[in-house]
Write a protein that holds these residues in place. Sequence first.
Motif, PDB file in Angstrom:
ATOM      1  N   LYS A 166      13.586  13.575  32.742  1.00  0.00           N
ATOM      2  CA  LYS A 166      12.255  13.987  33.190  1.00  0.00           C
ATOM      3  C   LYS A 166      11.159  13.016  32.723  1.00  0.00           C
ATOM      4  O   LYS A 166      11.426  12.063  32.001  1.00  0.00           O
ATOM      5  CB  LYS A 166      11.968  15.398  32.669  1.00  0.00           C
ATOM      6  CG  LYS A 166      12.853  16.479  33.322  1.00  0.00           C
ATOM      7  CD  LYS A 166      12.439  17.870  32.862  1.00  0.00           C
ATOM      8  CE  LYS A 166      13.303  18.942  33.518  1.00  0.00           C
ATOM      9  NZ  LYS A 166      12.903  20.300  33.057  1.00  0.00           N
ATOM     10  N   CYS A 180      10.283  14.039  28.660  1.00  0.00           N
ATOM     11  CA  CYS A 180      11.299  14.525  27.718  1.00  0.00           C
ATOM     12  C   CYS A 180      12.662  14.035  28.193  1.00  0.00           C
ATOM     13  O   CYS A 180      12.770  13.420  29.249  1.00  0.00           O
ATOM     14  CB  CYS A 180      11.273  16.052  27.616  1.00  0.00           C
ATOM     15  SG  CYS A 180      11.667  16.897  29.167  1.00  0.00           S
ATOM     16  N   CYS A 192      15.259  15.828  29.151  1.00  0.00           N
ATOM     17  CA  CYS A 192      16.015  16.769  29.989  1.00  0.00           C
ATOM     18  C   CYS A 192      16.469  16.103  31.281  1.00  0.00           C
ATOM     19  O   CYS A 192      15.801  15.220  31.805  1.00  0.00           O
ATOM     20  CB  CYS A 192      15.157  17.972  30.355  1.00  0.00           C
ATOM     21  SG  CYS A 192      14.813  19.033  28.960  1.00  0.00           S
ATOM     22  N   THR A 210      15.938  22.429  30.262  1.00  0.00           N
ATOM     23  CA  THR A 210      14.633  22.605  29.610  1.00  0.00           C
ATOM     24  C   THR A 210      14.739  22.290  28.119  1.00  0.00           C
ATOM     25  O   THR A 210      15.830  22.312  27.554  1.00  0.00           O
ATOM     26  CB  THR A 210      14.127  24.056  29.753  1.00  0.00           C
ATOM     27  OG1 THR A 210      15.133  24.941  29.263  1.00  0.00           O
ATOM     28  CG2 THR A 210      13.808  24.399  31.189  1.00  0.00           C
ATOM     29  N   CYS A 211      13.587  22.013  27.517  1.00  0.00           N
ATOM     30  CA  CYS A 211      13.515  21.752  26.077  1.00  0.00           C
ATOM     31  C   CYS A 211      12.104  22.135  25.627  1.00  0.00           C
ATOM     32  O   CYS A 211      11.253  22.454  26.463  1.00  0.00           O
ATOM     33  CB  CYS A 211      13.805  20.282  25.787  1.00  0.00           C
ATOM     34  SG  CYS A 211      12.469  19.191  26.293  1.00  0.00           S
ATOM     35  N   CYS A 219       9.219  20.304  27.796  1.00  0.00           N
ATOM     36  CA  CYS A 219       8.892  20.718  29.169  1.00  0.00           C
ATOM     37  C   CYS A 219       8.637  22.222  29.270  1.00  0.00           C
ATOM     38  O   CYS A 219       8.109  22.689  30.281  1.00  0.00           O
ATOM     39  CB  CYS A 219       9.923  20.209  30.181  1.00  0.00           C
ATOM     40  SG  CYS A 219      11.611  20.698  29.898  1.00  0.00           S
TER      41      CYS A 219
HETATM   42 ZN   LIG Z   1      12.580  18.933  28.654  1.00  0.00          ZN
END
Ligand SMILES: [Zn+2]
Length: 492
Positions: A32, A35, A37, A49-50, A53
């Motif tokens: 992304k 990040c 991901c 996701t993390c 994000c």
């Molecule tokens: Zn992320």
Amino acid sequence: MPAVAGLSPEILAKYQPVIGLEVHVQLLTHSKAFCGCRNEYGGEPNTHTCPTCLGLPGALPVLNKQAVEYAVLAAKAIGCEIRETSIFSRKNYFYPDSPKGYQISQFDKPIAEHGFLIVPDASGADKRIGITRLHMEEDAGKSLHDGFPDSASRTYIDLNRCGTPLVEIVSEPDLRSADEVFEYLTKLKEILLYTGVSDCNMEEGSLRCDANVSVMLKDAKEFGTKAEVKNVNSFRYIRAAVEYEIERQIGVIEDGGRVVQESRLWNNAEGRTYSMRSKEQAHDYRYFPEPDLPPLVVGAEWQKQILTALPELPEARRARLSSEYGLSAQDAATLTTDRALGDFFEQAAKLAKSPKRVASILLSEITMRLRAVEIELGQSPVSLDGLVLAADLTEAGEISSKQLKQLLDSCFTEGRDFAFIYSRDKPQQISDTSAIEAMIDAAIAANPAQVAQFKGGKRTVAAFFVGQVMKASKGQANPAVLNELVIKKLDA
Ligand SMILES: [Zn+2]
């Protein structure tokens, strides 16, 4: 498409539509924008996701280098200038699928500006459409309003898309009709696909378009109030939506009303747009520089390095194919609409004796059969070598065009390559000149009127006799020998 209020052509002709487009394009990076991901369409909801994000407090964005390189490539491909130092800004607004409460975007210092595309206008002449800017930003997540047992009362949120890198490409209000909108989008997509920065898949939302539409009286000095038609998911529908919107606005003005600045949604089933919400002004977003990201510097050295990945673009390739291989403008245009098709042609053209023959077989015989069974060029049973062999045999007159068609039919029904089918079926070919001469004599004797036409100077009639003999020989006469002998006999 239903017309709005049955406005007469005379009334429509009093007005000048003015249209500008905002196109969002997802970049095909591995991860992304800010990040690590995975950047991938679909997947179990909320698995890519993390903390970054998801917008959790304290998580910090780190800019994706590949996203910057793709943005630069896209910008250069549409003639933009790169700003050496650009700034990321926060665009503040609340949306349930955007958990940070703001979007990281670029505002007054975007990465690229001042580009253009050339599109054909109504008369077919070249028209330059300005591109104001290309800036980088991140995508939001998705609100899922249906597909769940309790969808009637609940909306679900999937944040997999949150933080996907985007470029937004904003055109000048230079477009004057729905057809020009269609041409612009087609051209833009073609170029972006060549650069490889996006798959431009509209069904999956990797290319999305909003159109700002207004109308004014033809002699007016100022643009009218614009309405924004949002998120239409095919070029055909965008053309229909813009067409509808132009007529709707003219209808409003003709009725003594005024056009309201608002966002509108296209309903394809009904063929009309609906008011969605009145449009907020840009300053409502309270842009300010993103404090967690330093200025983005893309210096001359890095730019040079990025641009080594910029391929020859469709327009330039078209011109080169015409001059290098002697192709017609039409064939060159068709071959360059898709980069893979153009590559396939050029590889075959370099191996074959006649590039023009390769183009004609590829564009008519092969393409037609691919379309009939709905497969892509990559799945064609006829390989590159098969195409070259087919072209060379046809060019040398060793197989007739009718025999070529039969062989290709077998390739497609049996799923075998051309070389295999050809060596198995080796079509009978009559190259014996005395046998062909006898058939020509018979055709000449049976058609005195055509002979007289030929003698009278209409030399194209020779093709008629070639056709007669081909028919008599069931397509087996050697075409090269036949052509030569027909002329000889008729001239005798
Ligand atoms: Zn992320």
